[in-house]
Design a protein around this motif. Structure first.
Motif, PDB file in Angstrom:
ATOM      1  N   HIS A 105       0.805  -1.223   0.000  1.00 25.15           N
ATOM      2  CA  HIS A 105       0.000   0.000   0.000  1.00 25.15           C
ATOM      3  C   HIS A 105       0.840   1.278   0.000  1.00 25.15           C
ATOM      4  CE1 HIS A 105      -4.098  -1.519   0.302  1.00 25.15           C
ATOM      5  NE2 HIS A 105      -3.671  -2.442   1.151  1.00 25.15           N
ATOM      6  N   MET A 106       1.999   1.250   0.633  1.00 26.97           N
ATOM      7  CA  MET A 106       2.784   2.470   0.767  1.00 26.97           C
ATOM      8  C   MET A 106       3.716   2.730  -0.412  1.00 26.97           C
ATOM      9  SD  MET A 106       1.598   3.736   3.456  1.00 26.97           S
ATOM     10  CE  MET A 106       0.078   2.773   3.383  1.00 26.97           C
ATOM     11  N   CYS A 107       3.883   1.779  -1.294  1.00 29.14           N
ATOM     12  CA  CYS A 107       4.752   1.979  -2.459  1.00 29.14           C
ATOM     13  C   CYS A 107       4.224   3.139  -3.304  1.00 29.14           C
ATOM     14  CB  CYS A 107       4.807   0.706  -3.308  1.00 29.14           C
ATOM     15  SG  CYS A 107       5.766   0.906  -4.834  1.00 29.14           S
ATOM     16  N   PRO A 108       4.990   4.218  -3.439  1.00 29.10           N
ATOM     17  CA  PRO A 108       4.499   5.399  -4.168  1.00 29.10           C
ATOM     18  C   PRO A 108       4.283   5.161  -5.663  1.00 29.10           C
ATOM     19  CG  PRO A 108       6.824   5.645  -3.663  1.00 29.10           C
ATOM     20  CD  PRO A 108       6.356   4.429  -2.918  1.00 29.10           C
ATOM     21  N   LYS A 109       4.914   4.143  -6.197  1.00 27.23           N
ATOM     22  CA  LYS A 109       4.778   3.826  -7.615  1.00 27.23           C
ATOM     23  C   LYS A 109       3.771   2.693  -7.857  1.00 27.23           C
ATOM     24  CE  LYS A 109       7.900   6.704  -9.128  1.00 27.23           C
ATOM     25  NZ  LYS A 109       7.529   7.825 -10.030  1.00 27.23           N
ATOM     26  N   GLU A 110       3.207   2.162  -6.777  1.00 27.68           N
ATOM     27  CA  GLU A 110       2.295   1.015  -6.875  1.00 27.68           C
ATOM     28  C   GLU A 110       2.938  -0.116  -7.683  1.00 27.68           C
ATOM     29  OE1 GLU A 110      -1.659   2.064  -8.057  1.00 27.68           O
ATOM     30  OE2 GLU A 110      -1.820   3.689  -6.596  1.00 27.68           O
ATOM     31  N   ALA A 111       4.221  -0.312  -7.394  1.00 26.69           N
ATOM     32  CA  ALA A 111       4.995  -1.311  -8.141  1.00 26.69           C
ATOM     33  C   ALA A 111       4.924  -2.699  -7.524  1.00 26.69           C
ATOM     34  CB  ALA A 111       6.459  -0.865  -8.223  1.00 26.69           C
ATOM     35  N   ILE A 112       4.411  -2.782  -6.285  1.00 28.60           N
ATOM     36  CA  ILE A 112       4.376  -4.062  -5.583  1.00 28.60           C
ATOM     37  C   ILE A 112       3.001  -4.703  -5.744  1.00 28.60           C
ATOM     38  CG2 ILE A 112       4.539  -5.187  -3.328  1.00 28.60           C
ATOM     39  CD1 ILE A 112       6.475  -2.965  -2.495  1.00 28.60           C
ATOM     40  N   GLU A 113       3.006  -5.979  -6.102  1.00 26.76           N
ATOM     41  CA  GLU A 113       1.770  -6.736  -6.246  1.00 26.76           C
ATOM     42  C   GLU A 113       1.851  -8.010  -5.406  1.00 26.76           C
ATOM     43  OE1 GLU A 113      -0.687  -5.529  -7.820  1.00 26.76           O
ATOM     44  OE2 GLU A 113       0.043  -4.223  -9.427  1.00 26.76           O
ATOM     45  N   PHE A 114       0.704  -8.596  -5.140  1.00 25.10           N
ATOM     46  CA  PHE A 114       0.630  -9.865  -4.416  1.00 25.10           C
ATOM     47  C   PHE A 114       0.002 -10.872  -5.372  1.00 25.10           C
ATOM     48  CE2 PHE A 114      -1.211 -12.972  -1.478  1.00 25.10           C
ATOM     49  CZ  PHE A 114      -0.171 -13.147  -0.579  1.00 25.10           C
ATOM     50  N   GLY A 115       0.851 -11.648  -6.029  1.00 23.49           N
ATOM     51  CA  GLY A 115       0.374 -12.537  -7.071  1.00 23.49           C
ATOM     52  C   GLY A 115      -0.380 -11.750  -8.120  1.00 23.49           C
ATOM     53  N   LYS A 116      -1.535 -12.272  -8.520  1.00 24.37           N
ATOM     54  CA  LYS A 116      -2.397 -11.559  -9.459  1.00 24.37           C
ATOM     55  C   LYS A 116      -3.567 -10.878  -8.751  1.00 24.37           C
ATOM     56  CE  LYS A 116      -1.453 -14.791 -13.262  1.00 24.37           C
ATOM     57  NZ  LYS A 116      -2.073 -15.728 -14.249  1.00 24.37           N
ATOM     58  N   ALA A 117      -3.665 -11.088  -7.436  1.00 28.59           N
ATOM     59  CA  ALA A 117      -4.845 -10.632  -6.692  1.00 28.59           C
ATOM     60  C   ALA A 117      -4.979  -9.118  -6.619  1.00 28.59           C
ATOM     61  CB  ALA A 117      -4.817 -11.210  -5.280  1.00 28.59           C
ATOM     62  N   THR A 118      -3.868  -8.390  -6.658  1.00 25.81           N
ATOM     63  CA  THR A 118      -3.922  -6.945  -6.437  1.00 25.81           C
ATOM     64  C   THR A 118      -3.800  -6.121  -7.714  1.00 25.81           C
ATOM     65  OG1 THR A 118      -1.531  -6.961  -5.979  1.00 25.81           O
ATOM     66  CG2 THR A 118      -3.027  -7.162  -4.097  1.00 25.81           C
ATOM     67  N   ARG A 119      -3.749  -6.767  -8.846  1.00 23.28           N
ATOM     68  CA  ARG A 119      -3.623  -6.038 -10.103  1.00 23.28           C
ATOM     69  C   ARG A 119      -4.813  -5.101 -10.309  1.00 23.28           C
ATOM     70  NH1 ARG A 119      -1.717 -10.632 -14.518  1.00 23.28           N
ATOM     71  NH2 ARG A 119       0.372 -11.023 -13.663  1.00 23.28           N
ATOM     72  N   ASN A 120      -4.507  -3.869 -10.676  1.00 26.14           N
ATOM     73  CA  ASN A 120      -5.520  -2.860 -10.997  1.00 26.14           C
ATOM     74  C   ASN A 120      -6.400  -2.476  -9.809  1.00 26.14           C
ATOM     75  OD1 ASN A 120      -4.745  -2.866 -13.803  1.00 26.14           O
ATOM     76  ND2 ASN A 120      -5.926  -4.755 -14.047  1.00 26.14           N
ATOM     77  N   LYS A 121      -5.945  -2.797  -8.609  1.00 26.84           N
ATOM     78  CA  LYS A 121      -6.686  -2.391  -7.419  1.00 26.84           C
ATOM     79  C   LYS A 121      -6.059  -1.140  -6.818  1.00 26.84           C
ATOM     80  CE  LYS A 121      -8.502  -6.933  -6.137  1.00 26.84           C
ATOM     81  NZ  LYS A 121      -8.581  -7.977  -5.084  1.00 26.84           N
ATOM     82  N   LYS A 122      -6.898  -0.368  -6.104  1.00 25.57           N
ATOM     83  CA  LYS A 122      -6.433   0.872  -5.491  1.00 25.57           C
ATOM     84  C   LYS A 122      -5.570   0.567  -4.273  1.00 25.57           C
ATOM     85  CE  LYS A 122     -10.687   2.404  -5.010  1.00 25.57           C
ATOM     86  NZ  LYS A 122     -11.464   1.412  -5.805  1.00 25.57           N
ATOM     87  N   ARG A 123      -4.809   1.558  -3.860  1.00 24.50           N
ATOM     88  CA  ARG A 123      -3.989   1.455  -2.659  1.00 24.50           C
ATOM     89  C   ARG A 123      -4.545   2.405  -1.599  1.00 24.50           C
ATOM     90  NH1 ARG A 123      -2.718  -2.256  -5.811  1.00 24.50           N
ATOM     91  NH2 ARG A 123      -0.548  -2.881  -6.185  1.00 24.50           N
ATOM     92  N   TYR A 124      -4.142   2.176  -0.341  1.00 27.81           N
ATOM     93  CA  TYR A 124      -4.732   2.959   0.754  1.00 27.81           C
ATOM     94  C   TYR A 124      -3.730   3.272   1.857  1.00 27.81           C
ATOM     95  CZ  TYR A 124      -7.381   3.968   4.999  1.00 27.81           C
ATOM     96  OH  TYR A 124      -7.850   4.555   6.156  1.00 27.81           O
ATOM     97  N   LYS A 125      -3.809   4.499   2.355  1.00 32.67           N
ATOM     98  CA  LYS A 125      -3.131   4.914   3.583  1.00 32.67           C
ATOM     99  C   LYS A 125      -4.090   5.798   4.345  1.00 32.67           C
ATOM    100  CE  LYS A 125      -0.299   8.397   3.774  1.00 32.67           C
ATOM    101  NZ  LYS A 125      -1.030   9.182   4.828  1.00 32.67           N
ATOM    102  N   ASN A 126      -4.184   5.617   5.652  1.00 30.59           N
ATOM    103  CA  ASN A 126      -5.047   6.492   6.437  1.00 30.59           C
ATOM    104  C   ASN A 126      -4.637   7.944   6.207  1.00 30.59           C
ATOM    105  OD1 ASN A 126      -5.888   8.100   8.930  1.00 30.59           O
ATOM    106  ND2 ASN A 126      -6.949   6.175   9.271  1.00 30.59           N
TER     107      ASN A 126
END
Length: 266
Positions: A233-254
């Motif tokens: 979630h904290m990766c500013p480039k959204e370069a980290i994924e978890f398998g295929k489950a997180t592809r094209n999903k939004k990221r979140y920080k409080n």
């Protein structure tokens, strides 16, 4: 150390609640302490005032790192002990209260108060995505109301335990024991894409120092992950994924917590 609230957080929800409760209860000399940063010295703590623990629900149970902390800390002098467990999905608010009671009872410590608090769901490793901004804002307002109620209970040292219809069956349904057993090597599904610029933020936010730079990309050690998903979630480039489950999903920080407040690299 007198009054103290210990917290564990991945994306800031539990830290925000910790800070709000400390402020609204106006506990004198109240310390806010990161479990991730102090797990190695947990045995050295012996608070003698009001003591709280705030953390997220993982697979209908207490996160492994929090469980270890609770087992090690000396609470024999504590005057009042409370637990706040945050959760995101409906039906995910179970397991933690009776687990905390069991851990503490073995140390002859009584749990006085426990709440489940619904927050923004950030666990995108399954089928769902991060809620819309509008729904996030609604969640934040609800959290603000409930933390006021919790603070009043703490001020008055009230006895309270939230009820959950999945308190006992939830950990079985979600496989909590299996999750705890396998969580440390669950990072094998994390991988980094070409957008990574080696900023090192994933390393800084990892609560167990489970990420290193190997050559030209981050690498997970595969031995002490908590599956908090802070790195993702904290990766500013959204370069980290978890398998295929997180592809094209939004990221979140409080939004009320600064990124630097989530750093665990000391």
């Amino acid at each position: 150390m007198n009054n103290v609230i210990f917290y564990f957080t991945g994306t800031g929800n539990s830290l925000k609640i910790t800070k709000d409760i400390a402020a609204k209860s106006k506990l004198p000399d109240c310390s806010i302490v990161s479990i991730a940063k102090t797990i190695s010295v947990a045995k050295s703590f012996k608070p003698d005032g009001i003591v709280g623990f705030v953390f997220p629900v993982y697979y209908c149970g207490i996160p492994q790192i929090v469980r270890l902390f609770l087992e090690q800390i000396d609470l024999s002098a504590a005057s009042y002990v409370f637990v706040i467990a945050t959760y995101g999905s409906i039906g995910g608010n179970g397991g933690c209260i009776h687990q905390a009671k069991d851990i503490l009872s073995k140390k002859n410590v009584r749990l006085n108060l426990a709440f489940y608090v619904k927050t923004v769901d950030n666990f995108i490793l399954w089928t769902w995505d991060v809620p819309s901004i509008n729904n996030q804002n609604k969640s934040h307002k609800m959290v603000d109301n409930i933390t006021g109620k919790i603070a009043n209970c703490i001020i008055n040292k009230e006895e309270h335990f939230d009820w959950s219809f999945v308190e006992y069956i939830g950990p079985i349904i979600f496989g909590n024991k299996r999750f705890i057993k396998n969580v440390n090597n669950s990072d094998k599904y994390f991988h980094v894409g070409s957008k990574c610029n080696l900023c090192g933020i994933c390393i800084k936010v990892c609560p167990t120092k489970n990420i290193i730079i190997n050559g030209s990309k981050p690498e997970w050690k595969n031995n002490q992950c908590q599956l908090c998903t802070a790195c993702l979630h904290m990766c500013p480039k959204e370069a980290i994924e978890f398998g295929k489950a997180t592809r094209n999903k939004k990221r979140y920080k409080n939004p009320f917590i600064k990124l630097e407040e989530l750093f665990n690299d000391n």
